[in-house]
Design an enzyme around this catalytic site. Sequence first.
Site, PDB file in Angstrom:
ATOM      1  CB  CYS A   3      -0.984  -0.028   1.172  1.00  0.00           C
ATOM      2  SG  CYS A   3      -0.220   0.053   2.801  1.00  0.00           S
ATOM      3  CD  GLN A   4       2.077   6.219  -0.629  1.00  0.00           C
ATOM      4  OE1 GLN A   4       1.563   5.812  -1.664  1.00  0.00           O
ATOM      5  NE2 GLN A   4       3.271   6.780  -0.615  1.00  0.00           N
TER       6      GLN A   4
END
Length: 97
Positions: free
Chosen positions: A58-59
Amino acid sequence: MQSISVQQLREREGVPLIDVREPDEYAAGHVPGAVNMPMSTLGEHVDDLPEGPFDVICQVGGRSARVVEALTARGLDATNVDGGTGAWAEAGYGLER
């Protein structure tokens, strides 16, 4: 929970990478080769996940960690990427847009 660093991810070959960020985040820049399957819709697409081991990003690593916990509870062989796409970019590795 299994996890790897972005440095380990960069050296891996033949292991699918699932990016669980939303489409706009993915479009803004993602790890080359990553396939976008947003966490918000993943429940509808569990059957589309790779057979065998795969990595989840994800981030920053929070959403992917939750996804990996849920998927491994279902018996899937998922590994979290610590630090996520942010750590990948900070390490100087290129992003695809």
